[in-house]
Design a protein around this motif. Structure first.
Motif, PDB file in Angstrom:
ATOM      1  N   LEU A  25      73.610   1.583  61.093  1.00  0.00           N
ATOM      2  CA  LEU A  25      72.845   3.036  60.883  1.00  0.00           C
ATOM      3  C   LEU A  25      71.997   3.583  60.642  1.00  0.00           C
ATOM      4  CD1 LEU A  25      76.614   4.514  61.427  1.00  0.00           C
ATOM      5  CD2 LEU A  25      75.290   4.216  63.259  1.00  0.00           C
ATOM      6  N   ARG A  26      71.571   2.627  59.006  1.00  0.00           N
ATOM      7  CA  ARG A  26      70.885   3.464  58.307  1.00  0.00           C
ATOM      8  C   ARG A  26      69.568   2.272  59.116  1.00  0.00           C
ATOM      9  NH1 ARG A  26      72.631   1.588  52.078  1.00  0.00           N
ATOM     10  NH2 ARG A  26      74.463   3.124  51.858  1.00  0.00           N
ATOM     11  N   SER A  38      68.383   3.670  62.849  1.00  0.00           N
ATOM     12  CA  SER A  38      68.237   4.729  62.524  1.00  0.00           C
ATOM     13  C   SER A  38      66.429   5.145  62.704  1.00  0.00           C
ATOM     14  CB  SER A  38      68.597   5.638  61.261  1.00  0.00           C
ATOM     15  OG  SER A  38      68.302   4.835  59.679  1.00  0.00           O
ATOM     16  N   ARG A  42      64.946   2.937  65.656  1.00  0.00           N
ATOM     17  CA  ARG A  42      64.418   3.959  66.770  1.00  0.00           C
ATOM     18  C   ARG A  42      64.794   5.774  66.289  1.00  0.00           C
ATOM     19  NH1 ARG A  42      70.546   2.075  69.494  1.00  0.00           N
ATOM     20  NH2 ARG A  42      70.369  -0.083  69.653  1.00  0.00           N
ATOM     21  N   PHE A  90      65.605   7.984  64.346  1.00  0.00           N
ATOM     22  CA  PHE A  90      66.614   9.102  65.246  1.00  0.00           C
ATOM     23  C   PHE A  90      66.276  10.601  63.692  1.00  0.00           C
ATOM     24  CE2 PHE A  90      71.472   6.351  64.584  1.00  0.00           C
ATOM     25  CZ  PHE A  90      70.790   5.968  65.706  1.00  0.00           C
ATOM     26  N   ASP A  91      65.834  11.793  64.758  1.00  0.00           N
ATOM     27  CA  ASP A  91      65.011  12.790  64.633  1.00  0.00           C
ATOM     28  C   ASP A  91      66.143  14.006  63.843  1.00  0.00           C
ATOM     29  OD1 ASP A  91      62.484  11.760  65.174  1.00  0.00           O
ATOM     30  OD2 ASP A  91      62.957  13.002  66.980  1.00  0.00           O
ATOM     31  N   SER A  92      67.547  13.520  64.034  1.00  0.00           N
ATOM     32  CA  SER A  92      68.757  14.929  63.715  1.00  0.00           C
ATOM     33  C   SER A  92      70.028  14.179  63.939  1.00  0.00           C
ATOM     34  CB  SER A  92      67.819  15.302  64.997  1.00  0.00           C
ATOM     35  OG  SER A  92      69.284  14.769  65.964  1.00  0.00           O
ATOM     36  N   ASP A 133      71.342  12.573  66.790  1.00  0.00           N
ATOM     37  CA  ASP A 133      71.491  11.425  66.677  1.00  0.00           C
ATOM     38  C   ASP A 133      72.276  10.274  66.162  1.00  0.00           C
ATOM     39  OD1 ASP A 133      68.549  11.624  67.987  1.00  0.00           O
ATOM     40  OD2 ASP A 133      67.678  11.789  66.694  1.00  0.00           O
ATOM     41  N   PHE A 134      72.532  10.266  65.086  1.00  0.00           N
ATOM     42  CA  PHE A 134      73.823   9.774  63.969  1.00  0.00           C
ATOM     43  C   PHE A 134      74.959   9.931  65.177  1.00  0.00           C
ATOM     44  CE2 PHE A 134      70.341   9.466  60.685  1.00  0.00           C
ATOM     45  CZ  PHE A 134      70.507   8.509  60.218  1.00  0.00           C
ATOM     46  N   GLU A 135      75.567  11.333  65.088  1.00  0.00           N
ATOM     47  CA  GLU A 135      76.390  11.399  65.913  1.00  0.00           C
ATOM     48  C   GLU A 135      76.365  10.963  67.076  1.00  0.00           C
ATOM     49  OE1 GLU A 135      76.629  15.513  66.155  1.00  0.00           O
ATOM     50  OE2 GLU A 135      77.208  16.194  64.403  1.00  0.00           O
ATOM     51  N   ASN A 136      75.400  10.504  67.718  1.00  0.00           N
ATOM     52  CA  ASN A 136      75.425  10.092  69.431  1.00  0.00           C
ATOM     53  C   ASN A 136      75.925   8.182  69.308  1.00  0.00           C
ATOM     54  OD1 ASN A 136      75.277  12.371  70.426  1.00  0.00           O
ATOM     55  ND2 ASN A 136      72.955  12.324  70.739  1.00  0.00           N
ATOM     56  N   GLU A 137      74.748   7.751  67.744  1.00  0.00           N
ATOM     57  CA  GLU A 137      74.821   6.358  68.207  1.00  0.00           C
ATOM     58  C   GLU A 137      76.323   6.098  67.898  1.00  0.00           C
ATOM     59  OE1 GLU A 137      74.023   2.901  68.135  1.00  0.00           O
ATOM     60  OE2 GLU A 137      72.338   4.146  68.742  1.00  0.00           O
TER      61      GLU A 137
END
Length: 163
Positions: A124-125, A128, A131, A133-135, A138-142
């Motif tokens: 995830l790090r 992020s 890709r 990630f802006d918010s 984005d983490f929640e979706n992944e």
């Protein structure tokens, strides 16, 4: 091939062997100059080249690919042997693609699956940053995608109910 001792331009191959990893060839050579006749070894390897977004190219180095992953793994239960295996897996995957030139983006894509298997937090790090990630969304979706895939795998692994 020039002799490294006398710079004579004529050498003869005495023996050729493929390396254990299959990525290079070791050749034993002898200088054909009557005044030298020294033996030496050469190693031939296919050079992977990374095409950067700027258009510049540079040789692929496993260590550079692992360096970015190492940052993502900081504080995680991942050791250098794990990172070395990941680096080898990424390089093998890129070589299997069959092209000597790889877009930098493809290197990142090749890192994601083995990193995810190695450590989901590090994945995830890395994802992020890679890709962009802006918010938190984005983490929640992944994370939702990861959970859905895990659920599909666990359902597929269970035997079908009978009766």
């Amino acid at each position: 091939m020039h002799c490294p001792y006398c710079k004579h331009h004529d050498t003869k191959v005495l023996d050729s062997r493929v390396s254990d990893d299959g990525c290079s060839i070791r050749r034993r050579r002898v200088c054909q100059s009557p005044s030298c006749e020294k033996r030496f070894t050469t190693v031939e390897a296919m050079q992977l080249t990374v095409l950067k977004r700027s258009g510049a190219t540079e040789p692929f180095t496993r260590e550079k690919a692992v360096a970015g992953v190492r940052k993502a793994c900081k504080g995680r239960p991942v050791d250098e042997d794990d990172l070395a295996r990941l680096g080898q897996e990424v390089e093998d995957q890129l070589r299997l693609a069959g092209s000597p030139e790889i877009a930098a983006h493809e290197v990142g894509l090749a890192i994601l699956p083995p990193l995810r298997r190695l450590d989901e937090v590090a994945y995830l790090r890395f994802a992020s940053v890679y890709r962009g990630f802006d918010s938190a969304a984005d983490f929640e979706n992944e994370i939702s995608l990861m959970r859905a895939e895990r659920q599909l795998l666990s359902e597929g692994a269970q035997p079908a109910a009978t009766g």
